[in-house]
Design a protein around this motif. Structure first.
Motif, PDB file in Angstrom:
ATOM      1  N   ILE A   1       8.674  -6.454   2.728  1.00 16.77           N
ATOM      2  CA  ILE A   1       7.997  -7.110   3.852  1.00 16.77           C
ATOM      3  C   ILE A   1       6.511  -7.259   3.546  1.00 16.77           C
ATOM      4  O   ILE A   1       5.913  -8.319   3.787  1.00 16.77           O
ATOM      5  CB  ILE A   1       8.224  -6.326   5.158  1.00 16.77           C
ATOM      6  CG1 ILE A   1       9.706  -6.364   5.543  1.00 16.77           C
ATOM      7  CG2 ILE A   1       7.376  -6.883   6.287  1.00 16.77           C
ATOM      8  CD1 ILE A   1      10.071  -5.421   6.668  1.00 16.77           C
ATOM      9  N   TYR A   2       5.898  -6.229   2.968  1.00 14.87           N
ATOM     10  CA  TYR A   2       4.475  -6.297   2.629  1.00 14.87           C
ATOM     11  C   TYR A   2       4.213  -7.392   1.603  1.00 14.87           C
ATOM     12  O   TYR A   2       3.242  -8.147   1.721  1.00 14.87           O
ATOM     13  CB  TYR A   2       3.978  -4.950   2.109  1.00 14.87           C
ATOM     14  CG  TYR A   2       2.536  -4.993   1.670  1.00 14.87           C
ATOM     15  CD1 TYR A   2       1.513  -4.949   2.605  1.00 14.87           C
ATOM     16  CD2 TYR A   2       2.204  -5.108   0.328  1.00 14.87           C
ATOM     17  CE1 TYR A   2       0.185  -5.013   2.214  1.00 14.87           C
ATOM     18  CE2 TYR A   2       0.884  -5.179  -0.070  1.00 14.87           C
ATOM     19  CZ  TYR A   2      -0.118  -5.132   0.870  1.00 14.87           C
ATOM     20  OH  TYR A   2      -1.422  -5.199   0.482  1.00 14.87           O
ATOM     21  N   ALA A   3       5.055  -7.498   0.588  1.00 14.25           N
ATOM     22  CA  ALA A   3       4.856  -8.532  -0.432  1.00 14.25           C
ATOM     23  C   ALA A   3       4.952  -9.920   0.175  1.00 14.25           C
ATOM     24  O   ALA A   3       4.153 -10.806  -0.153  1.00 14.25           O
ATOM     25  CB  ALA A   3       5.893  -8.364  -1.548  1.00 14.25           C
ATOM     26  N   GLY A   4       5.909 -10.117   1.068  1.00  8.12           N
ATOM     27  CA  GLY A   4       6.021 -11.409   1.729  1.00  8.12           C
ATOM     28  C   GLY A   4       4.822 -11.709   2.605  1.00  8.12           C
ATOM     29  O   GLY A   4       4.316 -12.842   2.620  1.00  8.12           O
TER      30      GLY A   4
ATOM     31  N   GLY B   1       2.057 -14.660   2.019  1.00  9.13           N
ATOM     32  CA  GLY B   1       1.806 -15.620   3.092  1.00  9.13           C
ATOM     33  C   GLY B   1       0.343 -15.696   3.474  1.00  9.13           C
ATOM     34  O   GLY B   1      -0.199 -16.781   3.688  1.00  9.13           O
ATOM     35  N   VAL B   2      -0.317 -14.549   3.572  1.00 14.41           N
ATOM     36  CA  VAL B   2      -1.741 -14.526   3.923  1.00 14.41           C
ATOM     37  C   VAL B   2      -2.571 -15.186   2.828  1.00 14.41           C
ATOM     38  O   VAL B   2      -3.478 -15.977   3.113  1.00 14.41           O
ATOM     39  CB  VAL B   2      -2.212 -13.070   4.188  1.00 14.41           C
ATOM     40  CG1 VAL B   2      -3.721 -12.985   4.267  1.00 14.41           C
ATOM     41  CG2 VAL B   2      -1.574 -12.533   5.445  1.00 14.41           C
ATOM     42  N   VAL B   3      -2.258 -14.904   1.570  1.00 17.13           N
ATOM     43  CA  VAL B   3      -3.004 -15.503   0.462  1.00 17.13           C
ATOM     44  C   VAL B   3      -2.771 -17.011   0.418  1.00 17.13           C
ATOM     45  O   VAL B   3      -3.699 -17.790   0.179  1.00 17.13           O
ATOM     46  CB  VAL B   3      -2.621 -14.831  -0.879  1.00 17.13           C
ATOM     47  CG1 VAL B   3      -3.155 -15.612  -2.063  1.00 17.13           C
ATOM     48  CG2 VAL B   3      -3.147 -13.412  -0.915  1.00 17.13           C
TER      49      VAL B   3
ATOM     50  N   ARG C   1      -7.393 -17.074  -0.383  1.00 16.85           N
ATOM     51  CA  ARG C   1      -8.265 -16.014  -0.864  1.00 16.85           C
ATOM     52  C   ARG C   1      -7.421 -14.786  -1.145  1.00 16.85           C
ATOM     53  O   ARG C   1      -6.528 -14.457  -0.377  1.00 16.85           O
ATOM     54  CB  ARG C   1      -9.318 -15.639   0.172  1.00 16.85           C
ATOM     55  CG  ARG C   1     -10.369 -16.672   0.408  1.00 16.85           C
ATOM     56  CD  ARG C   1     -11.407 -16.157   1.348  1.00 16.85           C
ATOM     57  NE  ARG C   1     -10.763 -15.423   2.442  1.00 16.85           N
ATOM     58  CZ  ARG C   1     -11.396 -14.937   3.473  1.00 16.85           C
ATOM     59  NH1 ARG C   1     -12.682 -15.077   3.568  1.00 16.85           N
ATOM     60  NH2 ARG C   1     -10.767 -14.296   4.427  1.00 16.85           N
ATOM     61  N   ASP C   2      -7.733 -14.116  -2.236  1.00 15.38           N
ATOM     62  CA  ASP C   2      -7.031 -12.880  -2.571  1.00 15.38           C
ATOM     63  C   ASP C   2      -8.071 -11.767  -2.641  1.00 15.38           C
ATOM     64  O   ASP C   2      -8.576 -11.437  -3.707  1.00 15.38           O
ATOM     65  CB  ASP C   2      -6.293 -13.029  -3.897  1.00 15.38           C
ATOM     66  CG  ASP C   2      -5.362 -11.879  -4.184  1.00 15.38           C
ATOM     67  OD1 ASP C   2      -5.073 -11.104  -3.247  1.00 15.38           O
ATOM     68  OD2 ASP C   2      -4.921 -11.740  -5.336  1.00 15.38           O
TER      69      ASP C   2
ATOM     70  N   SER D   1      -7.218  -9.715   2.792  1.00 17.77           N
ATOM     71  CA  SER D   1      -5.851 -10.241   2.759  1.00 17.77           C
ATOM     72  C   SER D   1      -4.841  -9.101   2.729  1.00 17.77           C
ATOM     73  O   SER D   1      -3.809  -9.144   3.401  1.00 17.77           O
ATOM     74  CB  SER D   1      -5.646 -11.132   1.531  1.00 17.77           C
ATOM     75  OG  SER D   1      -6.512 -12.233   1.560  1.00 17.77           O
ATOM     76  N   SER D   2      -5.159  -8.070   1.967  1.00 18.03           N
ATOM     77  CA  SER D   2      -4.278  -6.899   1.909  1.00 18.03           C
ATOM     78  C   SER D   2      -4.265  -6.147   3.238  1.00 18.03           C
ATOM     79  O   SER D   2      -3.214  -5.660   3.669  1.00 18.03           O
ATOM     80  CB  SER D   2      -4.734  -5.957   0.797  1.00 18.03           C
ATOM     81  OG  SER D   2      -4.665  -6.600  -0.452  1.00 18.03           O
ATOM     82  N   VAL D   3      -5.422  -6.062   3.896  1.00 19.61           N
ATOM     83  CA  VAL D   3      -5.485  -5.394   5.196  1.00 19.61           C
ATOM     84  C   VAL D   3      -4.662  -6.160   6.222  1.00 19.61           C
ATOM     85  O   VAL D   3      -3.895  -5.572   7.000  1.00 19.61           O
ATOM     86  CB  VAL D   3      -6.953  -5.241   5.651  1.00 19.61           C
ATOM     87  CG1 VAL D   3      -7.039  -4.813   7.099  1.00 19.61           C
ATOM     88  CG2 VAL D   3      -7.674  -4.249   4.758  1.00 19.61           C
ATOM     89  N   ALA D   4      -4.812  -7.478   6.236  1.00 21.58           N
ATOM     90  CA  ALA D   4      -4.042  -8.301   7.179  1.00 21.58           C
ATOM     91  C   ALA D   4      -2.547  -8.190   6.902  1.00 21.58           C
ATOM     92  O   ALA D   4      -1.731  -8.101   7.837  1.00 21.58           O
ATOM     93  CB  ALA D   4      -4.499  -9.752   7.096  1.00 21.58           C
ATOM     94  N   ALA D   5      -2.174  -8.173   5.620  1.00 18.33           N
ATOM     95  CA  ALA D   5      -0.757  -8.029   5.271  1.00 18.33           C
ATOM     96  C   ALA D   5      -0.227  -6.669   5.686  1.00 18.33           C
ATOM     97  O   ALA D   5       0.906  -6.542   6.165  1.00 18.33           O
ATOM     98  CB  ALA D   5      -0.562  -8.238   3.774  1.00 18.33           C
ATOM     99  N   GLY D   6      -1.040  -5.629   5.539  1.00 20.14           N
ATOM    100  CA  GLY D   6      -0.627  -4.291   5.965  1.00 20.14           C
ATOM    101  C   GLY D   6      -0.449  -4.198   7.468  1.00 20.14           C
ATOM    102  O   GLY D   6       0.506  -3.589   7.959  1.00 20.14           O
ATOM    103  N   LEU D   7      -1.353  -4.806   8.219  1.00 15.88           N
ATOM    104  CA  LEU D   7      -1.227  -4.809   9.677  1.00 15.88           C
ATOM    105  C   LEU D   7       0.015  -5.576  10.119  1.00 15.88           C
ATOM    106  O   LEU D   7       0.746  -5.137  11.012  1.00 15.88           O
ATOM    107  CB  LEU D   7      -2.470  -5.424  10.314  1.00 15.88           C
ATOM    108  CG  LEU D   7      -3.703  -4.532  10.351  1.00 15.88           C
ATOM    109  CD1 LEU D   7      -4.917  -5.318  10.811  1.00 15.88           C
ATOM    110  CD2 LEU D   7      -3.461  -3.345  11.250  1.00 15.88           C
ATOM    111  N   ALA D   8       0.238  -6.721   9.489  1.00 16.74           N
ATOM    112  CA  ALA D   8       1.414  -7.516   9.837  1.00 16.74           C
ATOM    113  C   ALA D   8       2.699  -6.782   9.475  1.00 16.74           C
ATOM    114  O   ALA D   8       3.682  -6.812  10.227  1.00 16.74           O
ATOM    115  CB  ALA D   8       1.362  -8.878   9.143  1.00 16.74           C
ATOM    116  N   THR D   9       2.692  -6.096   8.345  1.00 14.58           N
ATOM    117  CA  THR D   9       3.870  -5.314   7.951  1.00 14.58           C
ATOM    118  C   THR D   9       4.124  -4.187   8.940  1.00 14.58           C
ATOM    119  O   THR D   9       5.262  -3.943   9.347  1.00 14.58           O
ATOM    120  CB  THR D   9       3.678  -4.737   6.537  1.00 14.58           C
ATOM    121  OG1 THR D   9       3.479  -5.813   5.624  1.00 14.58           O
ATOM    122  CG2 THR D   9       4.877  -3.933   6.102  1.00 14.58           C
TER     123      THR D   9
END
Length: 168
Positions: free
Chosen positions: A120-123, A127-129, A134-135, A139-147
């Protein structure tokens, strides 16, 4: 292999001769079989400017790393669980069997659960990137929150909304 431009591949310094038989000391004209590039090849010049993994590589890396970490952690938890549950009259063979069964079961269970979180985090990160182009760390923080929100969504919408609301 396609030629780039009109340059001669024999005189191109960015290629090297590949010989799979170099350690066999054969005296054959096999040495002219393969010419390999020494630099990475890209279809478009813009791809060489981005120094990041593709979404498929991220998916494989994060899912595999999470599964491996979960399996090892679960195996250790299973080992201690088996050591706690030894009985007085257990033979050595029964103790080993109990350790292997408990470690294997708990390791598989934890590996699957944490591997899904990595998936789920990888997806989410891909998606955020793709959405922001931007990478960076945000982007990692947003992906972690979404996960975290997706994983907490099974407990209810209020739980997932609380997670997102408390972080901003």
């Amino acid at each position: 292999m396609a030629h780039h431009g009109g340059s001669d591949p024999e005189s191109d310094p960015s290629t090297r001769l590949y010989n799979p038989y170099q350690d066999l000391n054969l005296q054959a004209p096999i040495t002219n079989l393969y010419k390999l590039q020494t630099s990475p090849e890209f279809l478009f010049a813009e791809e060489s400017l981005h120094q990041r993994r593709s979404w498929g590589e991220n998916l494989t890396f994060y899912t595999g790393s999470a599964y491996l970490g979960g399996s090892v952690s679960g195996g250790v938890v299973g080992l201690f669980s088996a050591l706690r549950n030894f009985e007085q009259g257990d033979t050595l063979k029964l103790k080993i069997n109990r350790i292997l069964n408990s470690s294997g079961h708990t390791g598989r269970s934890w590996g699957n659960r944490i591997g899904v979180v990595g998936l789920i985090y990888a997806g989410m990160e891909s998606g955020v990137v793709a959405a922001t182009d931007r990478d960076d760390v945000w982007s990692s923080v947003a992906a972690g929150l979404a996960t975290g929100a997706v994983c907490r969504a099974a407990r209810g919408v209020r739980s997932a909304a609380w997670l997102l609301g408390s972080k901003f």
